[in-house]
Design a protein around this motif. Structure first.
Motif, short mmCIF file in Angstrom:
data_model
loop_
_atom_site.label_atom_id
_atom_site.label_comp_id
_atom_site.label_asym_id
_atom_site.label_seq_id
_atom_site.Cartn_x
_atom_site.Cartn_y
_atom_site.Cartn_z
N PRO A 149 -8.16 -5.49 29.08
CA PRO A 149 -7.56 -5.10 30.36
C PRO A 149 -6.12 -5.61 30.46
O PRO A 149 -5.77 -6.65 29.89
CB PRO A 149 -8.46 -5.80 31.39
N ALA A 150 -5.31 -4.88 31.19
CA ALA A 150 -3.89 -5.23 31.31
C ALA A 150 -3.70 -6.65 31.82
O ALA A 150 -2.78 -7.36 31.39
CB ALA A 150 -3.20 -4.24 32.24
N ALA A 151 -4.57 -7.10 32.70
CA ALA A 151 -4.42 -8.44 33.27
C ALA A 151 -4.58 -9.54 32.23
O ALA A 151 -4.10 -10.66 32.42
CB ALA A 151 -5.44 -8.64 34.40
N GLU A 152 -5.25 -9.25 31.12
CA GLU A 152 -5.49 -10.25 30.08
C GLU A 152 -4.52 -10.16 28.91
O GLU A 152 -4.50 -11.04 28.04
CB GLU A 152 -6.92 -10.11 29.54
N LYS A 192 0.88 -3.27 36.73
CA LYS A 192 0.98 -4.41 37.65
C LYS A 192 0.04 -5.57 37.34
O LYS A 192 0.46 -6.74 37.41
CB LYS A 192 0.77 -3.93 39.09
N PRO A 193 -1.24 -5.34 36.97
CA PRO A 193 -2.13 -6.48 36.77
C PRO A 193 -1.67 -7.47 35.70
O PRO A 193 -1.96 -8.66 35.78
CB PRO A 193 -3.46 -5.82 36.36
N GLY A 194 -0.94 -6.98 34.72
CA GLY A 194 -0.43 -7.87 33.68
C GLY A 194 1.06 -8.12 33.77
O GLY A 194 1.64 -8.78 32.90
N ASN A 195 1.69 -7.59 34.85
CA ASN A 195 3.15 -7.69 34.98
C ASN A 195 3.81 -7.23 33.68
O ASN A 195 4.66 -7.91 33.09
CB ASN A 195 3.57 -9.12 35.32
N ALA A 220 0.63 1.07 38.94
CA ALA A 220 -0.66 0.40 39.17
C ALA A 220 -1.28 -0.07 37.87
O ALA A 220 -1.94 -1.12 37.84
CB ALA A 220 -1.61 1.35 39.89
N ALA A 221 -1.09 0.67 36.78
CA ALA A 221 -1.64 0.26 35.49
C ALA A 221 -0.91 -0.95 34.92
O ALA A 221 -1.51 -1.80 34.26
CB ALA A 221 -1.57 1.42 34.51
#
Length: 263
Positions: free
Chosen positions: A12-15, A49-52, A46-47
């Motif tokens: 996931p993008a956040a990781e 943003k979670p991982g900046n 939006a895709a």
């Protein structure tokens, strides 16, 4: 050179940043003549943003040519995607122009009545229109050379480049797509060096008849990654290498470690 990924469930993008991946390559709708499947700017944001994360490139999978030449509605769609990529400029890193990767579909010789000269002229026409728009909007159009597609070797790209004659025409270098059977590895990187703006990392294995048996993650095939990375370093250091074709997180991290070993 930084590492990046395409969207997916494995990472996931956040990781991504925690594992050393610093950008996303994203996609417009695949093999369509209309724009209904394209993400809008808000979807891209939006895709990321979670991982900046910044955007490494946008991608369009489309034929552009058929057996008798350019496909008009697909030329028009590709030009629209140039404009959509330009509109995303603030999502890209500040170091370079926005990149639109064109991934050719299969060469149209499986269809009746193919005229190879018309296919070539159609490619030049379609890419010329894309690049004319790209020059005005400060975008790079990067062709992803692929052995089964309408641009299947380094030599084929350079022939088209001579005809299109646009500074906006560039290369997305994915060596597993055409090395070593179409163009030898070091020669390919050396020939294309001035035009490469982004690279991909995957692997390939060949059957006894010389055709590709399978693609997979880096380390699952026969591509010489020590040489690939050295050639990128020596001839065309690119801002991003995008990893693909991994089936799970273990494969992804093994691929990452192989690349980091040779960076």
């Amino acid at each position: 050179m930084k590492l990046g990924l395409m969207p997916g469930d494995v990472m996931p993008a956040a990781e991504m940043r925690a594992f050393g991946f610093e950008a996303l390559q994203m996609f417009f709708g695949w093999n369509r003549q209309d724009d209904a499947g394209d993400p809008g700017p808000e979807d891209i944001a939006a895709a990321l943003k979670p991982g900046n994360l910044p955007l490494a490139a946008m991608t369009i999978h489309i034929d552009l040519v058929g057996p008798t030449g350019a496909i008009g509605p697909e030329e028009n769609r590709a030009v629209r995607c140039v404009a959509k990529t330009a509109a995303l400029k603030d999502q890209f890193d500040g170091d370079g122009k926005p990149i639109l990767i064109w991934h050719p579909s299969e060469y149209p010789d499986s269809k009746p009545g193919v005229d190879d000269n018309a296919v070539f002229r159609g490619l030049c026409s379609a890419l010329g229109k894309m690049c004319a728009a790209a020059e005005k909007q400060n975008v790079n159009v990067a062709v992803e050379i692929t052995r089964s597609g309408s641009v299947g070797s380094a030599e084929a790209f350079l022939r088209i480049k001579d005809m299109v004659a646009s500074p906006a025409l560039k290369v997305c270098l994915d060596a597993a797509n055409f090395v070593p059977d179409r163009t030898p590895l070091e020669r390919a990187v050396r020939m294309l060096a001035k035009d490469v703006v982004i690279a991909h990392a995957k692997d390939s294995r060949f059957a006894e008849n010389g055709e590709v048996a399978a693609y997979g993650a880096t380390g699952t095939g026969k591509l010489d990654y020590a040489k690939y990375m050295r050639c990128l370093r020596d001839y065309c250091p690119v801002p991003y290498m995008i990893l693909e074709y991994f089936k799970n997180r273990d494969e992804l991290l093994r691929a990452r470690d192989i690349i980091l070993t040779h960076m």
